[in-house]
Design an enzyme around this catalytic site. Sequence first.
Site, PDB file in Angstrom:
ATOM      1  N   SER A 186       1.199  -1.064   0.047  1.00  0.00           N
ATOM      2  CA  SER A 186      -0.263  -0.048  -0.075  1.00  0.00           C
ATOM      3  C   SER A 186       0.621   1.341  -0.336  1.00  0.00           C
ATOM      4  O   SER A 186      -0.056   2.206  -0.693  1.00  0.00           O
ATOM      5  CB  SER A 186      -0.824   0.067   1.252  1.00  0.00           C
ATOM      6  OG  SER A 186      -0.209  -0.264   2.446  1.00  0.00           O
ATOM      7  N   HIS A 217      -5.089  -3.600  -2.119  1.00  0.00           N
ATOM      8  CA  HIS A 217      -4.627  -2.544  -3.607  1.00  0.00           C
ATOM      9  C   HIS A 217      -5.050  -2.837  -4.586  1.00  0.00           C
ATOM     10  O   HIS A 217      -4.613  -2.503  -5.557  1.00  0.00           O
ATOM     11  CB  HIS A 217      -3.711  -1.779  -3.117  1.00  0.00           C
ATOM     12  CG  HIS A 217      -4.102  -0.472  -1.615  1.00  0.00           C
ATOM     13  ND1 HIS A 217      -4.259   0.307  -2.791  1.00  0.00           N
ATOM     14  CD2 HIS A 217      -3.660  -1.663  -0.572  1.00  0.00           C
ATOM     15  CE1 HIS A 217      -4.715   0.546  -0.917  1.00  0.00           C
ATOM     16  NE2 HIS A 217      -3.952  -0.353  -0.038  1.00  0.00           N
ATOM     17  N   LYS A 250     -12.063   0.551  -1.968  1.00  0.00           N
ATOM     18  CA  LYS A 250     -10.902   1.106  -2.722  1.00  0.00           C
ATOM     19  C   LYS A 250     -11.408   0.836  -3.970  1.00  0.00           C
ATOM     20  O   LYS A 250     -11.990   1.689  -4.552  1.00  0.00           O
ATOM     21  CB  LYS A 250      -9.134  -0.002  -1.902  1.00  0.00           C
ATOM     22  CG  LYS A 250      -9.063   0.723  -1.151  1.00  0.00           C
ATOM     23  CD  LYS A 250      -7.720  -0.717  -0.476  1.00  0.00           C
ATOM     24  CE  LYS A 250      -7.908   0.466   1.200  1.00  0.00           C
ATOM     25  NZ  LYS A 250      -6.550  -0.384   2.345  1.00  0.00           N
TER      26      LYS A 250
END
Length: 392
Positions: free
Chosen positions: A181, A209, A241
């Site tokens: 990340s 991610h 995300k």
Amino acid sequence: MAFDLAATLTPGLAQRKQQQLYRTRKRVDSAQGVALQCDGRPLLSFCSNDYLGLANHPALVKAMHNGVERFGVGSGASHLICGHSHAHHALEEALAAFTQRPRALLFSSGYMANLGVVNALATRQQTIHTDRLNHASLIDAVRLSDATLRRYPHNDVEVLETRLNREDRSHPFIITDGLFSMDGDIAPLPQLVESANRHNALLMVDDAHGIGVLGKEGRGTIEHYGLDHGDVPILVGTLGKAFGTFGAFVAGSDELIETLIQKARTYIYTTALPPAIAHATLTSLELIKTEAWRREQLQTLVKQFRSGAQQLGLRLAPSTTPIQPLLIGDAGEAMRISQQLQQQGILISAIRPPTVPDNTARLRITFSANHSAQHIEQLLSALDSIIKHNAR
Ligand SMILES: *Cc1c(COP(=O)(O)O)cnc(C)c1O
């Protein structure tokens, strides 16, 4: 006299300020997106995790409205009491199909998914090997468990292998972020899979991610390497995300999911996500599957940024992903550059310890599919003028 809480907290706060580690929040007045209204002024944002630009996508907004009309706002209870809605169930089935796994289970956040999985599975007899740069929620998950924590140097499979060779305890557990990340690099999954297989170890990947972003079809780090469920039995993905909504999921075998339903305390003892969010997430998933151009746009932006930044002589990290940190080192200096960027209308937050190791403060630049080539030009020109100015 009552205990003076304020007086005991004041010195700690002052010390944080003095170390340039004090954290504050900006108030965002607009919807999430690349153009933010922030503390009363417009800013071009390069720091969200809304990689695909879905958080305020009209189709998601509409799906959310429909979900609220159909399911109301609150879920009313945990999944095991009476909060498990049709919408949750439909999303779990869609996520299982998407990740090509038998089952998926929704959690209310990625933090809770990690705590839940590790604590449902880990035993006192186990050692859990985690990458030194794994996300804080994974560190906390292991700390909360009865297992022994060992952190290996970032992406260093050789050191991990040496430790596994010496291991005399029952089947080890290896946990890694898929796409890191704060650094933007990708875990060496094929080597980790080999290592896990050689040592009869269990491998878990937190792809918060990577999911939606990596792989031709957006199935994340596992697809990026052409691996599958047999190689990585436990996959954690988050929905806040690239999916642009909220929540998280774990995907794996029927037995894994049933065990989590029985034992994962962060699943059992918490209220289910609002069902409308699950309903809207079905629309995100459709966009992730059908709009590959979003991932291609990210790759184009990354190339443009890296070649421009190289010409400016900026210190880039070895990352090929939409997370492009600029290493600064000193926390105060990182804060200063972040403030200077803000004066030029650009929002990039400085990431400081303990989120990253000491002396590795950085500007964490992230891209969204909604950024344009012109936005990247704007970013590069601001960085250029600030760095030239600071060098004087
Ligand atoms: C953001 C993140 C989480 C936490 O997910 P939330 O849904 O935000 O709680 C977990 N792991 C990693 C690697 C993350 O980046």
